[in-house]
Design an enzyme around this catalytic site. Structure first.
Site, mmCIF file in Angstrom:
data_model
loop_
_atom_site.group_PDB
_atom_site.id
_atom_site.type_symbol
_atom_site.label_atom_id
_atom_site.label_comp_id
_atom_site.label_asym_id
_atom_site.label_seq_id
_atom_site.Cartn_x
_atom_site.Cartn_y
_atom_site.Cartn_z
ATOM 1 N N HIS A 54 30.622 109.487 34.689
ATOM 2 C CA HIS A 54 30.131 109.345 36.069
ATOM 3 C C HIS A 54 29.073 110.404 36.399
ATOM 4 O O HIS A 54 28.981 110.879 37.533
ATOM 5 C CB HIS A 54 31.275 109.425 37.077
ATOM 6 C CG HIS A 54 32.301 108.347 36.926
ATOM 7 N ND1 HIS A 54 32.109 107.067 37.402
ATOM 8 C CD2 HIS A 54 33.518 108.348 36.324
ATOM 9 C CE1 HIS A 54 33.174 106.329 37.106
ATOM 10 N NE2 HIS A 54 34.035 107.079 36.460
ATOM 11 N N ASN A 127 36.580 102.050 40.972
ATOM 12 C CA ASN A 127 35.412 101.472 40.306
ATOM 13 C C ASN A 127 35.002 100.194 41.020
ATOM 14 O O ASN A 127 35.650 99.759 41.977
ATOM 15 C CB ASN A 127 35.723 101.165 38.839
ATOM 16 C CG ASN A 127 35.772 102.411 37.976
ATOM 17 O OD1 ASN A 127 34.980 103.317 38.132
ATOM 18 N ND2 ASN A 127 36.724 102.453 37.059
#
Length: 485
Positions: A54, A127
């Site tokens: 990320h 997500n």
């Protein structure tokens, strides 16, 4: 208006910011030029370790507004009243690529949301897919290594990607999501967000429920084909950042509607598959979506580094009425996320403005460490219990206790009657239109056909055959056709 004066870090005025001090007009630079040395030393230290996953992200501030009564399921204060608003900060991100990667790539997207509640910060880390590739955190470092750049070639290798998946049949469901149409969102505004994991809610009566979060985009889901994604990434590597920034600056504030699926805790043990397995979804026919509220983003950060790069989210930041479940991947992340930020940002990263509570008072015995800014008064002690009226525990658990039993050891998750690694991947495939299936097959075959080992290809093909006969047959034919060219 008086002219602002440029100063050093210590506040002294700077006489010349264009020329370094030298020994004579053409002489060497002097070590005594404190301003020059300070600028160069600071510049060398401006970057911090990037996130292992990320790394590339965008963020925005906004608010969450409750639209429906959910007090029958949770005593969380910020969800206690219809119409109540709570300030939020969200960070969107890709997963596998580095900080310098492109936005419009085929990759899951992080959807990390911080609620600045009156009872402390609540972080929901999810997500844009409702499932994940693996179900046990002990596999997570290996999984990420297989998806990141190879230590020898320095690039992502299809051999590594598909070899790991060949040995991880539980990934088939998420692979079907990733290689399908939603694998490249058109923007962060045009994708859904999911808590992915199962969480626990507890109401005022002490009743316990398990929940899954679904943030449905009010802009509509829009995605890019592989060709469109490659074209956009080439034109603007920061395409999703650009879109989010400009939309909010124009006053086109993106929003999502939050729904939850709610399972009474007593039903979990006998559910037909493990409800804490993050590679599976709960069918809506079993647990329908129930609306909770809406998330609106209405303010861009003033400084991307300070507020997006230094934003720290941890799923163990709960508030009363919300807690963890036995989801093994969630359990691993309860440690790993907070530990990653202690490494990247330091032990006092929670005192940074973007991470500090805005509506709650922090009162504990943490004092020292790098970049500490919260000291308390000179009468305050740094230990507990004490006789000096320091903060004390409440004795009230945030959520209901979870029953445990059995022997310690390295166990696979207990099997339920319908546990299966492939069935839901097949269901997802069968829900797709003919065109969606065509694109899915092409995307999978494009990557799998580059694998050099036949045995790795065959193992992956077996997973698609197990999910759906047509699915497996079509992938197999497409891979063979590409390898014969």
């Amino acid at each position: 208006m008086s002219k602002r004066v440029l100063t050093t870090e210590s506040g002294a005025p700077v006489a010349d910011n264009q020329n370094s001090a030298t020994a004579g007009a053409g002489g060497p630079i002097l070590l005594q030029d404190q301003h020059l040395l300070e600028k160069l030393a600071r510049f060398n230290r401006e970057r911090i370790p990037e996130r292992v996953v990320h790394a590339r992200g965008s963020g925005a501030y906004g608010y969450f507004e409750v639209t429906d009564d959910v007090t029958g399921f949770t005593r969380a204060d910020f969800l206690s009243e219809v119409g109540r608003r709570t300030e939020t900060f969200i960070r969107f991100s890709t997963v596998a690529d580095s900080l310098g990667g492109a936005d419009a790539v085929r990759d899951p997207r992080g959807f990390a949301l911080k609620f600045y509640t009156d009872e402390g910060n609540y972080d929901l880390v999810g997500n844009n897919t409702p499932v994940f590739f693996i179900k046990d955190p002990i596999k997570f470092p290996d999984f990420i290594h297989s998806q990141k750049r190879d230590p020898f070639t320095g690039r992502q290798e299809p051999d590594n990607v598909w070899d790991f998946w060949a040995h991880s049949p539980e990934a088939t469901h998420q692979i079907t999501w990733l290689m399908g149409d939603r694998g490249i969102p058109a923007s962060y505004r045009h994708m859904n967000g999911y808590g992915s994991h199962t969480y626990q809610w507890t109401n005022a009566a002490g009743e316990n429920f398990f929940v899954k979060y679904h943030f449905k985009t009010n802009q509509g889901v829009r995605s890019l084909s592989a060709d469109q994604g490659a074209e956009l990434a080439g034109k603007d590597a920061s395409s999703h950042q650009t879109d989010l920034l400009q939309a909010i600056e124009r006053g086109v504030n993106p929003s999502w509607t939050l729904h939850v699926q709610v399972m009474p805790a007593a039903e979990a043990a006998d559910y037909r598959f493990n409800p804490f397995d993050v590679t599976k979804v709960w069918p809506h026919s079993d647990y329908p979506l129930q609306r909770v509220g809406r998330l609106v983003l209405d303010r861009n950060p003033d400084n991307v580094f300070a507020e997006v790069e230094q934003a720290a989210f941890s799923p163990n930041n709960f508030v009363p009425g919300i807690g963890p479940s036995p989801d093994k991947m969630l359990q691993g992340r309860l440690f790993a996320y907070a530990d990653a930020h202690r490494y990247r940002l330091g032990i006092n990263h929670t005192q940074l403005p973007v991470n500090a509570p805005k509506a709650a008072v922090v009162d504990n015995y943490g004092r020292d460490g790098l970049h500490a800014t919260r000291y308390g008064s000179r009468q305050d002690k740094n230990y507990e219990p004490n006789s000096y009226s320091g903060p004390a525990e409440t004795g009230a658990a945030l959520a209901a206790p979870l029953a445990v039993h059995g022997w310690t050891g390295t166990h696979e998750a207990p099997a339920h009657t319908k546990d299966d690694d492939f069935f839901q991947a097949g269901e997802l495939y069968r829900l797709m239109s003919a065109d969606e299936k065509d694109r899915l097959i092409a995307n999978i075959a494009g990557g799998l056909s580059q694998v050099t080992r036949d045995d790795v290809i065959e193992k992956n093909l077996a997973h698609f055959h197990a999910a759906d006969a047509d699915y497996g047959t079509r992938v197999e034919k497409a891979v063979r056709a590409l390898r014969e060219d």
